[in-house]
Design an enzyme around this catalytic site. Structure first.
Site, PDB file in Angstrom:
ATOM      1  N   LYS A  45       0.857  -1.178   0.000  1.00 54.98           N
ATOM      2  CA  LYS A  45       0.000   0.000   0.000  1.00 54.98           C
ATOM      3  C   LYS A  45       0.894   1.229   0.000  1.00 54.98           C
ATOM      4  O   LYS A  45       1.913   1.275   0.703  1.00 54.98           O
ATOM      5  CB  LYS A  45      -0.881   0.007   1.259  1.00 54.98           C
ATOM      6  CG  LYS A  45      -1.649   1.309   1.480  1.00 54.98           C
ATOM      7  CD  LYS A  45      -2.635   1.572   0.366  1.00 54.98           C
ATOM      8  CE  LYS A  45      -3.266   2.966   0.487  1.00 54.98           C
ATOM      9  NZ  LYS A  45      -4.150   3.274  -0.665  1.00 54.98           N
ATOM     10  N   CYS A 132      -2.210   9.716  -6.696  1.00 56.50           N
ATOM     11  CA  CYS A 132      -3.377   9.481  -5.845  1.00 56.50           C
ATOM     12  C   CYS A 132      -4.349  10.659  -6.009  1.00 56.50           C
ATOM     13  O   CYS A 132      -3.974  11.810  -5.785  1.00 56.50           O
ATOM     14  CB  CYS A 132      -2.983   9.350  -4.371  1.00 56.50           C
ATOM     15  SG  CYS A 132      -4.443   9.154  -3.296  1.00 56.50           S
TER      16      CYS A 132
END
Ligand code: OXC
Length: 314
Positions: A45, A132
């Site tokens: 992650k 992101c």
């Protein structure tokens, strides 16, 4: 049937792995991906320096008819040190490659994490996530070509490991040209394209309400609905990037045919995100079996016969 690939000194016995963000936040999840058959690697992650709880829930939704997913997770993660501890231990016990993904909220935070990695004994690959879409107030860096150039200049002034970037999707041929012109200046090991299509909106037909809470319902799109964009970005970047920069294809993979199509466009490795979240680790065996069947039906015995072989209409 050899479904293998190579990025610098990293040999991948299988071309499949998870997409950062899916089934990779905890050590238990990371171990599960590594222990799953038909994965060649794992990616963590995307880490920030400090642990993050992420955005308020609901922040993830699976659309009807397997159309895809929308998420606004907001970079929930256990923090850089947690993943560094994990990879330094795991790399001694697994033959599979490990990608360490980082997504600092500022250039300096990314540079600081890259210094920590440079000074560590980590021998895997580093993925700098410049895309992101879900941290309120924070831009997707890779839509700013000057900012992308600046962070890569600063990073490659000291970083000597195998570094790649995770890119957002582009939708303009000129933008493909511009990002490739920036990336070709640097000794990147790979480019991973695409991240989710940022700031989509999904409505619940029963309640006339958005399906996720953060940002008034705006979130990154993944799964079936992003496949055509993923194919285009893999194809466009493969056509433009130096051959020394490998391409990881991510986005819209739900079947062996989707993997095959990304390889036709030039992908070396393939990541599965949304469909892994929906189906779990059996997706890797199913997709591998489907891909193998396609290759056999076409009389191919390795992926080099497929890679980059997309035909156009003359
Ligand atoms: O880079 C990211 N892409 C996404 O689609 N979601 C996550 C997140 O929100 O953490 N991060």
């Amino acid at each position: 049937m050899t479904l293998s690939a190579q990025i610098r000194d990293h040999h991948f016995d299988h071309i499949l792995l998870n997409a950062a963000g899916v089934m990779c936040q905890t050590t238990e999840e990371l171990d599960q991906i590594i222990e799953t058959s038909n994965t060649g690697a794992v990616v963590t992650k995307s880490a920030t320096t400090a642990p993050r709880p992420g955005n308020p829930k609901p922040r993830y939704h699976e659309m009807q008819d397997n159309l895809g997913t929308i998420n606004s997770m907001g970079l929930p993660n256990e923090g850089f040190d947690y993943y560094l501890d994990y990879v330094l231990d795991k790399q001694n016990t697994t033959s599979k490659s490990i990608f360490f993904s980082i997504a600092g909220l500022t250039k300096q935070e990314n540079i600081d994490m890259l210094h920590r990695l440079q000074d560590s004994n980590f021998n895997g690959l580093v993925e700098l996530n410049l895309s992101c879409p879900n941290v309120p107030g924070k831009p997707q860096t890779a839509y700013d070509f000057e900012a992308t150039q600046a962070i890569l200049e600063e990073a490659f002034a000291f970083f000597t490991g195998d570094l790649g970037v995770k890119l957002p999707p582009y939708f303009d041929i000129v933008h493909f040209n511009q990002i490739a012109e920036v990336l070709n200046q640097f000794p990147l090991a790979f480019v991973n394209t695409i991240n989710s299509i940022g700031n989509g909106l999904v409505i619940d037909p029963e309640t006339d309400t958005v399906v996720i809470k953060p940002k008034g319902g705006f979130g990154g799109l993944g799964g079936t609905i992003v496949k055509a964009t993923a194919l285009a970005n893999v194809r466009a970047l493969r056509q433009r990037l130096n051959s020394s920069i490998k391409v990881i294809g991510t986005g819209g993979v739900t079947s062996g045919r989707d993997v095959y199509d990304l390889i036709l466009c030039g992908a070396d490795l393939i990541e599965i995100g949304s469909q892994l979240a929906i189906e779990g680790t059996p997706v890797f065996d199913r997709v591998t079996d489907e891909l193998t069947a396609i290759l056999k039906a076409k009389g191919y015995d390795n992926l080099n016969q497929v890679r980059g072989q997309l035909q156009i209409i003359e």
